[in-house]
Design a protein around this motif. Structure first.
Motif, PDB file in Angstrom:
ATOM      1  N   SER A 145       0.871  -1.176   0.000  1.00 55.49           N
ATOM      2  CA  SER A 145       0.000   0.000   0.000  1.00 55.49           C
ATOM      3  C   SER A 145       0.906   1.223   0.000  1.00 55.49           C
ATOM      4  O   SER A 145       2.117   1.129   0.148  1.00 55.49           O
ATOM      5  CB  SER A 145      -0.904   0.012   1.237  1.00 55.49           C
ATOM      6  OG  SER A 145      -0.146   0.203   2.413  1.00 55.49           O
ATOM      7  N   GLU A 146       0.311   2.372  -0.173  1.00 56.26           N
ATOM      8  CA  GLU A 146       1.094   3.602  -0.218  1.00 56.26           C
ATOM      9  C   GLU A 146       1.176   4.273   1.143  1.00 56.26           C
ATOM     10  O   GLU A 146       1.461   5.461   1.239  1.00 56.26           O
ATOM     11  CB  GLU A 146       0.498   4.558  -1.261  1.00 56.26           C
ATOM     12  CG  GLU A 146       0.596   4.001  -2.678  1.00 56.26           C
ATOM     13  CD  GLU A 146       0.184   5.010  -3.735  1.00 56.26           C
ATOM     14  OE1 GLU A 146      -0.257   6.112  -3.362  1.00 56.26           O
ATOM     15  OE2 GLU A 146       0.327   4.687  -4.932  1.00 56.26           O
ATOM     16  N   ASN A 177      11.632  -1.669  -2.153  1.00 57.59           N
ATOM     17  CA  ASN A 177      11.058  -0.736  -3.139  1.00 57.59           C
ATOM     18  C   ASN A 177       9.718  -0.137  -2.708  1.00 57.59           C
ATOM     19  O   ASN A 177       8.875   0.175  -3.549  1.00 57.59           O
ATOM     20  CB  ASN A 177      10.896  -1.414  -4.499  1.00 57.59           C
ATOM     21  CG  ASN A 177      12.214  -1.905  -5.063  1.00 57.59           C
ATOM     22  OD1 ASN A 177      13.231  -1.233  -4.959  1.00 57.59           O
ATOM     23  ND2 ASN A 177      12.189  -3.102  -5.646  1.00 57.59           N
ATOM     24  N   TYR A 178       9.505   0.047  -1.403  1.00 58.30           N
ATOM     25  CA  TYR A 178       8.313   0.752  -0.915  1.00 58.30           C
ATOM     26  C   TYR A 178       8.628   2.247  -0.888  1.00 58.30           C
ATOM     27  O   TYR A 178       9.035   2.808   0.119  1.00 58.30           O
ATOM     28  CB  TYR A 178       7.955   0.275   0.486  1.00 58.30           C
ATOM     29  CG  TYR A 178       7.092  -0.956   0.547  1.00 58.30           C
ATOM     30  CD1 TYR A 178       6.111  -1.098   1.512  1.00 58.30           C
ATOM     31  CD2 TYR A 178       7.247  -1.990  -0.361  1.00 58.30           C
ATOM     32  CE1 TYR A 178       5.314  -2.224   1.591  1.00 58.30           C
ATOM     33  CE2 TYR A 178       6.463  -3.125  -0.303  1.00 58.30           C
ATOM     34  CZ  TYR A 178       5.504  -3.246   0.665  1.00 58.30           C
ATOM     35  OH  TYR A 178       4.711  -4.362   0.745  1.00 58.30           O
ATOM     36  N   ASN A 179       8.435   2.909  -1.989  1.00 61.09           N
ATOM     37  CA  ASN A 179       8.944   4.269  -2.145  1.00 61.09           C
ATOM     38  C   ASN A 179       8.268   5.309  -1.257  1.00 61.09           C
ATOM     39  O   ASN A 179       8.817   6.383  -1.033  1.00 61.09           O
ATOM     40  CB  ASN A 179       8.815   4.699  -3.613  1.00 61.09           C
ATOM     41  CG  ASN A 179       9.732   3.907  -4.518  1.00 61.09           C
ATOM     42  OD1 ASN A 179      10.808   3.509  -4.109  1.00 61.09           O
ATOM     43  ND2 ASN A 179       9.289   3.642  -5.742  1.00 61.09           N
ATOM     44  N   TYR A 223      13.675   4.877  -0.629  1.00 58.81           N
ATOM     45  CA  TYR A 223      14.418   6.138  -0.666  1.00 58.81           C
ATOM     46  C   TYR A 223      13.865   7.200   0.278  1.00 58.81           C
ATOM     47  O   TYR A 223      14.571   8.133   0.652  1.00 58.81           O
ATOM     48  CB  TYR A 223      14.423   6.679  -2.098  1.00 58.81           C
ATOM     49  CG  TYR A 223      15.004   5.721  -3.100  1.00 58.81           C
ATOM     50  CD1 TYR A 223      16.363   5.424  -3.090  1.00 58.81           C
ATOM     51  CD2 TYR A 223      14.196   5.084  -4.034  1.00 58.81           C
ATOM     52  CE1 TYR A 223      16.907   4.526  -3.999  1.00 58.81           C
ATOM     53  CE2 TYR A 223      14.729   4.183  -4.949  1.00 58.81           C
ATOM     54  CZ  TYR A 223      16.081   3.912  -4.926  1.00 58.81           C
ATOM     55  OH  TYR A 223      16.611   3.016  -5.826  1.00 58.81           O
ATOM     56  N   ASN A 224      12.608   7.058   0.681  1.00 57.25           N
ATOM     57  CA  ASN A 224      11.990   8.057   1.556  1.00 57.25           C
ATOM     58  C   ASN A 224      11.898   7.620   3.008  1.00 57.25           C
ATOM     59  O   ASN A 224      11.274   8.296   3.820  1.00 57.25           O
ATOM     60  CB  ASN A 224      10.589   8.407   1.034  1.00 57.25           C
ATOM     61  CG  ASN A 224      10.645   9.095  -0.311  1.00 57.25           C
ATOM     62  OD1 ASN A 224      11.356  10.080  -0.478  1.00 57.25           O
ATOM     63  ND2 ASN A 224       9.906   8.571  -1.286  1.00 57.25           N
ATOM     64  N   LEU A 225      12.530   6.477   3.324  1.00 58.54           N
ATOM     65  CA  LEU A 225      12.506   5.996   4.702  1.00 58.54           C
ATOM     66  C   LEU A 225      13.497   6.807   5.541  1.00 58.54           C
ATOM     67  O   LEU A 225      14.702   6.727   5.346  1.00 58.54           O
ATOM     68  CB  LEU A 225      12.861   4.509   4.753  1.00 58.54           C
ATOM     69  CG  LEU A 225      12.887   3.856   6.131  1.00 58.54           C
ATOM     70  CD1 LEU A 225      11.537   3.997   6.832  1.00 58.54           C
ATOM     71  CD2 LEU A 225      13.278   2.387   6.023  1.00 58.54           C
TER      72      LEU A 225
END
Length: 365
Positions: A269-270, A299-301, A324-326
């Protein structure tokens, strides 16, 4: 001179160029007129693609032939996405599905298959599960392997009780194993390369990196498996039937009554925030979530904040890589091991690793 040159060229052409291949439906076959059998062979002209269902019998010139073999190189480098192999097929030839990178699903015959030859499914990195049916006795070298350490394809492998030979590097390079289930009651020696996740040359010999997967074996056989070095290339060996259950958005693997579970999947999910529970109730039993499997959250962006509750001891290879946003991760005090590339390419603002962590693998952060 010209005649000699022409003869030389003919002599080095592959024999398949002279085979009496015929097209029946959408597939090509080599027919044995005396045995009335058919071998699936490579396509002449446009290659194979899409979903393939091989028939059990074909008819050519009013004669019926039983399909008994997938020939060498038959589908190699093709863009097929799934394959259904019928009852009656007893062998899959060398390089038969070599580098079929779009192949996500293979349905094997349930009773007739005996041999999967060398490199049969080499470099098929989109496969997620490999269920080898009962009756198969031999799996060849590099049959499902891949010598690229970036592969995170297959999650599960099941081996039948009938296996008597597994070739070197047969499953080498698969970095996303969550489990290997073996039904072999009397295990035999296999090379240390068979299930290794990686290998490299050091000194005068190869060094093999163990798999992060769990090996599940029949009851009362653990000691037998531990007697052979090749079967010890796993994070752990446990006895019992490995089961799976979905609870909320997570999928777990577990052995009933053993008290421990591994998180092996998540319904993407997003959401920007994820909390991984330290325990889960499955049926009437409670299980400690001791491990986060390899590649589960890769790859959970959109993921920004991650909380891992106490109970988790191991974070698998590439579990959260390329997020990348973690920016924020809360580790539990129970944590002991952080696998290779677990948080690779993440942008964590402040990294606080618990004192109990005793192993941080290469490229973890």
């Amino acid at each position: 001179m010209r005649k000699l040159f022409v003869l030389f060229i003919i002599s080095i052409l592959p024999l398949s160029a002279f085979a009496d291949a015929v097209q029946i439906g959408s597939l090509w076959y080599n027919l044995d007129e005396s045995a009335k059998t058919a071998e699936v062979t490579s396509a002449i002209g446009d290659g194979y693609s899409g979903d393939i269902v091989i028939p059990a019998t074909v008819t050519y010139s009013d004669v019926a032939y039983n399909v008994t073999c997938i020939g060498s190189y038959a589908f190699s480098y093709s863009s097929i996405s799934s394959i259904v192999i019928p009852e009656g097929v007893d062998s899959i030839g060398i390089y038969a599905f070599y580098s079929c990178r779009d192949l996500t699903s293979v349905t094997f015959p349930t009773s007739t298959l005996r041999i999967i030859e060398d490199h049969g499914f080499y470099d098929c990195y989109s496969l997620t599960n490999i269920i080898i049916p009962e009756g198969v006795t031999r799996i060849g070298e590099w049959a499902f392997g891949y010598n690229n350490t970036n592969w995170v394809g297959v999650a599960k492998v099941k081996l039948p009780s009938t296996i008597t030979s597994i070739g070197n590097y047969a499953f080498c390079g698969i970095r996303n194993f969550s489990s290997v289930v073996s039904r072999i009651a009397s295990p035999f020696e296999i090379d240390r390369s068979v299930f290794c996740s990686d290998y490299y040359w050091e000194g005068e010999d190869y060094v093999y990196t163990p798999s992060s997967a769990t090996l599940c074996v029949p009851d009362d056989t653990k000691a037998k498996y531990e007697a052979f070095s090749g079967w010890k290339m796993f994070a752990e060996i446990v006895e019992g039937e490995l089961l799976e259950a979905k609870v909320d958005s997570f999928t777990y693997s577990y052995i009933k009554g053993k008290g421990a579970a591994t998180l092996i999947g998540h319904a993407y999910s997003e959401t920007r925030n994820i909390t991984i529970p330290g325990s889960v109730k499955i049926g009437d039993d409670s299980y400690t979530v001791k491990k986060i499997g390899a590649g589960v959250f890769q790859n959970y962006n959109n993921l920004d904040t991650l909380v891992i509750e106490s109970g988790v001891e191991t974070i698998g290879e590439s579990a959260f890589s390329n997020n990348y946003n973690l920016h924020s991760v809360t580790f539990p005090i129970s944590l002991k091991t952080i696998g290779k590339y677990a948080f690779n390419e993440c942008r964590i603002d402040t990294l606080v690793v618990p004192e109990g962590v005793d192993s941080i693998a290469e490229g973890a952060f």
